[in-house]
Write a protein that holds these residues in place. Structure first.
Motif, PDB file in Angstrom:
ATOM      1  N   LEU A  47      -5.383  12.475   3.106  1.00 31.73           N
ATOM      2  CA  LEU A  47      -4.476  11.384   2.789  1.00 31.73           C
ATOM      3  C   LEU A  47      -5.275  10.291   2.086  1.00 31.73           C
ATOM      4  CD1 LEU A  47      -2.390  11.150   6.072  1.00 31.73           C
ATOM      5  CD2 LEU A  47      -1.633  12.021   3.859  1.00 31.73           C
ATOM      6  N   LEU A  48      -4.724   9.778   1.005  1.00 31.69           N
ATOM      7  CA  LEU A  48      -5.360   8.717   0.238  1.00 31.69           C
ATOM      8  C   LEU A  48      -4.511   7.456   0.324  1.00 31.69           C
ATOM      9  CD1 LEU A  48      -6.351  10.622  -3.034  1.00 31.69           C
ATOM     10  CD2 LEU A  48      -7.666  10.382  -0.924  1.00 31.69           C
ATOM     11  N   ARG A  49      -5.164   6.319   0.497  1.00 30.41           N
ATOM     12  CA  ARG A  49      -4.470   5.034   0.554  1.00 30.41           C
ATOM     13  C   ARG A  49      -4.805   4.252  -0.707  1.00 30.41           C
ATOM     14  NH1 ARG A  49      -5.081  -0.212   4.187  1.00 30.41           N
ATOM     15  NH2 ARG A  49      -2.907  -0.655   4.659  1.00 30.41           N
ATOM     16  N   SER A  50      -3.778   3.705  -1.348  1.00 33.02           N
ATOM     17  CA  SER A  50      -4.006   2.959  -2.585  1.00 33.02           C
ATOM     18  C   SER A  50      -3.080   1.750  -2.633  1.00 33.02           C
ATOM     19  CB  SER A  50      -3.781   3.847  -3.814  1.00 33.02           C
ATOM     20  OG  SER A  50      -2.460   4.363  -3.828  1.00 33.02           O
ATOM     21  N   ARG A  51      -3.376   0.839  -3.536  1.00 30.39           N
ATOM     22  CA  ARG A  51      -2.559  -0.354  -3.728  1.00 30.39           C
ATOM     23  C   ARG A  51      -1.395  -0.017  -4.640  1.00 30.39           C
ATOM     24  NH1 ARG A  51      -5.273  -5.517  -3.722  1.00 30.39           N
ATOM     25  NH2 ARG A  51      -3.730  -6.209  -5.236  1.00 30.39           N
ATOM     26  N   ALA A  52      -0.189  -0.324  -4.191  1.00 31.36           N
ATOM     27  CA  ALA A  52       1.001   0.015  -4.974  1.00 31.36           C
ATOM     28  C   ALA A  52       1.184  -0.910  -6.172  1.00 31.36           C
ATOM     29  CB  ALA A  52       2.238  -0.045  -4.081  1.00 31.36           C
TER      30      ALA A  52
ATOM     31  N   VAL B 217     -14.221   6.446  -1.752  1.00 33.59           N
ATOM     32  CA  VAL B 217     -13.329   5.872  -2.749  1.00 33.59           C
ATOM     33  C   VAL B 217     -13.280   6.797  -3.959  1.00 33.59           C
ATOM     34  CG1 VAL B 217     -12.943   3.921  -4.314  1.00 33.59           C
ATOM     35  CG2 VAL B 217     -13.746   3.513  -1.981  1.00 33.59           C
ATOM     36  N   LEU B 218     -12.077   7.089  -4.433  1.00 35.71           N
ATOM     37  CA  LEU B 218     -11.888   7.979  -5.580  1.00 35.71           C
ATOM     38  C   LEU B 218     -11.255   7.218  -6.727  1.00 35.71           C
ATOM     39  CD1 LEU B 218     -10.436  11.180  -3.845  1.00 35.71           C
ATOM     40  CD2 LEU B 218     -12.815  10.626  -4.316  1.00 35.71           C
ATOM     41  N   LEU B 219     -11.752   7.474  -7.935  1.00 34.51           N
ATOM     42  CA  LEU B 219     -11.133   6.990  -9.165  1.00 34.51           C
ATOM     43  C   LEU B 219     -10.632   8.213  -9.928  1.00 34.51           C
ATOM     44  CD1 LEU B 219     -13.731   4.320 -10.340  1.00 34.51           C
ATOM     45  CD2 LEU B 219     -11.482   3.879  -9.395  1.00 34.51           C
ATOM     46  N   PHE B 220      -9.334   8.323 -10.093  1.00 36.27           N
ATOM     47  CA  PHE B 220      -8.762   9.478 -10.774  1.00 36.27           C
ATOM     48  C   PHE B 220      -8.573   9.169 -12.258  1.00 36.27           C
ATOM     49  CE2 PHE B 220      -7.483  10.363  -6.402  1.00 36.27           C
ATOM     50  CZ  PHE B 220      -7.849  11.698  -6.302  1.00 36.27           C
ATOM     51  N   VAL B 221      -9.034  10.113 -13.092  1.00 37.52           N
ATOM     52  CA  VAL B 221      -8.878  10.030 -14.544  1.00 37.52           C
ATOM     53  C   VAL B 221      -7.953  11.160 -14.980  1.00 37.52           C
ATOM     54  CG1 VAL B 221     -10.067  10.095 -16.775  1.00 37.52           C
ATOM     55  CG2 VAL B 221     -11.168   9.007 -14.804  1.00 37.52           C
TER      56      VAL B 221
ATOM     57  N   TYR C 259       0.838  -1.188   0.000  1.00 37.22           N
ATOM     58  CA  TYR C 259       0.000   0.000   0.000  1.00 37.22           C
ATOM     59  C   TYR C 259       0.878   1.244   0.000  1.00 37.22           C
ATOM     60  CZ  TYR C 259      -3.476  -3.353   1.596  1.00 37.22           C
ATOM     61  OH  TYR C 259      -4.303  -4.446   1.705  1.00 37.22           O
ATOM     62  N   GLN C 260       0.320   2.360  -0.435  1.00 36.69           N
ATOM     63  CA  GLN C 260       1.028   3.623  -0.398  1.00 36.69           C
ATOM     64  C   GLN C 260       0.060   4.726   0.009  1.00 36.69           C
ATOM     65  OE1 GLN C 260       2.512   3.963  -4.364  1.00 36.69           O
ATOM     66  NE2 GLN C 260       0.536   4.495  -5.265  1.00 36.69           N
ATOM     67  N   LEU C 261       0.592   5.760   0.654  1.00 37.85           N
ATOM     68  CA  LEU C 261      -0.170   6.934   1.024  1.00 37.85           C
ATOM     69  C   LEU C 261       0.255   8.096   0.148  1.00 37.85           C
ATOM     70  CD1 LEU C 261      -0.223   6.871   4.938  1.00 37.85           C
ATOM     71  CD2 LEU C 261      -2.162   6.548   3.408  1.00 37.85           C
ATOM     72  N   GLU C 262      -0.702   8.896  -0.279  1.00 38.65           N
ATOM     73  CA  GLU C 262      -0.397  10.084  -1.060  1.00 38.65           C
ATOM     74  C   GLU C 262      -1.304  11.226  -0.622  1.00 38.65           C
ATOM     75  OE1 GLU C 262      -1.088   9.177  -5.194  1.00 38.65           O
ATOM     76  OE2 GLU C 262      -2.569   7.674  -4.650  1.00 38.65           O
ATOM     77  N   TRP C 263      -0.886  12.429  -0.975  1.00 38.51           N
ATOM     78  CA  TRP C 263      -1.587  13.638  -0.559  1.00 38.51           C
ATOM     79  C   TRP C 263      -2.490  14.118  -1.681  1.00 38.51           C
ATOM     80  CZ3 TRP C 263      -2.595  16.313   3.670  1.00 38.51           C
ATOM     81  CH2 TRP C 263      -2.924  17.656   3.584  1.00 38.51           C
ATOM     82  N   PHE C 264      -3.731  14.463  -1.339  1.00 35.68           N
ATOM     83  CA  PHE C 264      -4.687  14.975  -2.317  1.00 35.68           C
ATOM     84  C   PHE C 264      -5.219  16.308  -1.836  1.00 35.68           C
ATOM     85  CE2 PHE C 264      -9.302  15.043  -3.619  1.00 35.68           C
ATOM     86  CZ  PHE C 264      -9.069  15.461  -4.919  1.00 35.68           C
ATOM     87  N   ARG C 265      -5.033  17.342  -2.638  1.00 39.11           N
ATOM     88  CA  ARG C 265      -5.500  18.684  -2.296  1.00 39.11           C
ATOM     89  C   ARG C 265      -6.685  19.051  -3.173  1.00 39.11           C
ATOM     90  NH1 ARG C 265      -1.943  24.291  -2.031  1.00 39.11           N
ATOM     91  NH2 ARG C 265      -3.661  25.724  -2.397  1.00 39.11           N
TER      92      ARG C 265
ATOM     93  N   ALA D 122      -8.507   4.760  -4.938  1.00 45.57           N
ATOM     94  CA  ALA D 122      -7.805   5.272  -3.763  1.00 45.57           C
ATOM     95  C   ALA D 122      -8.854   5.547  -2.693  1.00 45.57           C
ATOM     96  CB  ALA D 122      -7.026   6.540  -4.085  1.00 45.57           C
ATOM     97  N   VAL D 123      -8.545   5.205  -1.449  1.00 39.78           N
ATOM     98  CA  VAL D 123      -9.488   5.360  -0.340  1.00 39.78           C
ATOM     99  C   VAL D 123      -9.069   6.552   0.511  1.00 39.78           C
ATOM    100  CG1 VAL D 123     -10.496   4.252   1.692  1.00 39.78           C
ATOM    101  CG2 VAL D 123      -9.920   2.884  -0.317  1.00 39.78           C
ATOM    102  N   VAL D 124     -10.013   7.428   0.832  1.00 34.46           N
ATOM    103  CA  VAL D 124      -9.733   8.566   1.706  1.00 34.46           C
ATOM    104  C   VAL D 124      -9.391   8.021   3.094  1.00 34.46           C
ATOM    105  CG1 VAL D 124     -10.668  10.664   2.753  1.00 34.46           C
ATOM    106  CG2 VAL D 124     -11.236  10.085   0.377  1.00 34.46           C
TER     107      VAL D 124
END
Length: 315
Positions: A265-270, A231-235, A212-218, A246-248
């Motif tokens: 912070l968003l958590r996603s599968r690496a 849950v977010l799907l980014f296009v 898993y990885q954490l990333e920042w979403f503004r 990615a999960v908030v």
């Protein structure tokens, strides 16, 4: 050296045994603030800890200790289900009950230290095979520091309660799902320097791969108010690729000097890769969703479409 049992105060023996050349791999469930004095690790070593939200809030794992190891160049990962305490050097293995903390030096602990090559290899394989690991970087550390400051006692899996410490990548029940387009921007010199520093800390060849990885979403507060578990799907902006879910993973965090802005912070599968939007639309159409609206930002209300979207990545 052979094999020796040490107790009830084994830490002097552990510290002396791991002061060797070559990389050390350690899986230590919990770290106190004074962990570096007990567990002296250096650049090139790998450390897996339980730095879950529960462990940090309960003050069982210290962000101060995590920061020390990161600054020393140690590759640090978190596994929410870790309860073992084992260390492997090139020639020795330590197996026992001792966490790296001051309280452990006061408790009755016991370890076995051995140079048996088969056991050393088995301990190393165990550490490298630990699953559900998240790379600890500055974003993770900032979140852990905030959790520590909350200071609310939370039951620890395997210590004060039963069951697993982390519900997994996706929540058991997804409250909401959104399609959101990415926004490109040019990072400033400070951000570029920070990212370069973090990149140097990534040592993919050493130890297990982070799952898993954490990333920042503004985003702007006038947009949809996000909540933990969404849950977010980014296009991509050009509608070419849709990224895996990615999960908030945090409440909204106000951004100073940016009125109206907030971050999460968003958590996603690496290990999941983006999919071309055209391919995703075709696969969804074959499943009975001819108009998934991946090219516009919106909330996905249909439960069956949400399931189909997750199925694109076999989730």
């Amino acid at each position: 050296m052979g094999t020796a049992f040490h107790g009830p105060s084994p830490w002097p023996h552990i510290t002396r045994a791991i002061r060797t050349r070559g990389p050390r791999h350690a899986a230590i469930a919990h770290l106190g603030q004074d962990a570096p004095t007990l567990l002296p690790l250096r650049a090139g070593d790998v450390l897996i800890v339980n730095a879950s939200r529960a462990a940090v809030r309960a003050h069982a794992t210290s962000p101060v200790a995590l920061a020390h190891y990161l600054d020393a160049g140690v590759r640090v990962l978190s596994s929410p289900n870790l309860h073992a305490n084992v260390i492997a050097t090139d020639r020795r293995a330590v197996i026992g009950s001792a966490n790296a903390s001051h309280s452990s030096t006061l408790a009755d602990e016991a370890v076995v230290i051995t140079d048996d090559p088969d056991i050393v290899a088995s301990v190393r394989a165990f550490i490298d095979g630990i699953e559900e690991t998240t790379e600890i970087d500055q974003v993770f550390l900032d979140n852990a520091t905030a959790q520590w400051q909350i200071g609310r006692a939370v039951p620890l899996p395997g210590v004060t309660s039963r069951g697993r410490g982390d519900p997994g990548f996706l929540p058991a029940k997804i409250p909401r799902m959104f399609v959101h387009h990415t926004v490109e921007y040019d990072p400033g010199p400070t951000e570029q320097e920070l990212w370069a520093t973090q990149a140097r800390r990534q040592r993919g060849a050493a130890g297990p791969a982070a799952k898993y990885q954490l990333e920042w979403f503004r985003h702007h507060r006038s947009d949809t108010r996000l909540e933990r578990g969404d849950v977010l799907l980014f296009v991509t902006a050009d509608n070419s690729w849709v990224h895996p879910p990615a999960v908030v993973d945090s409440e909204a965090i106000a951004i100073l000097h940016a009125p109206g802005a907030a971050g999460h912070l968003l958590r996603s599968r690496a290990d999941l890769a983006p999919i071309p939007v055209a391919d995703a639309e075709r696969m969804l159409a074959d499943l009975g969703h001819p108009n998934p609206r991946l090219r516009v930002d919106h909330r996905i209300a249909s439960p069956t479409l949400r399931t189909a979207l997750l199925g694109l990545w076999n989730l």
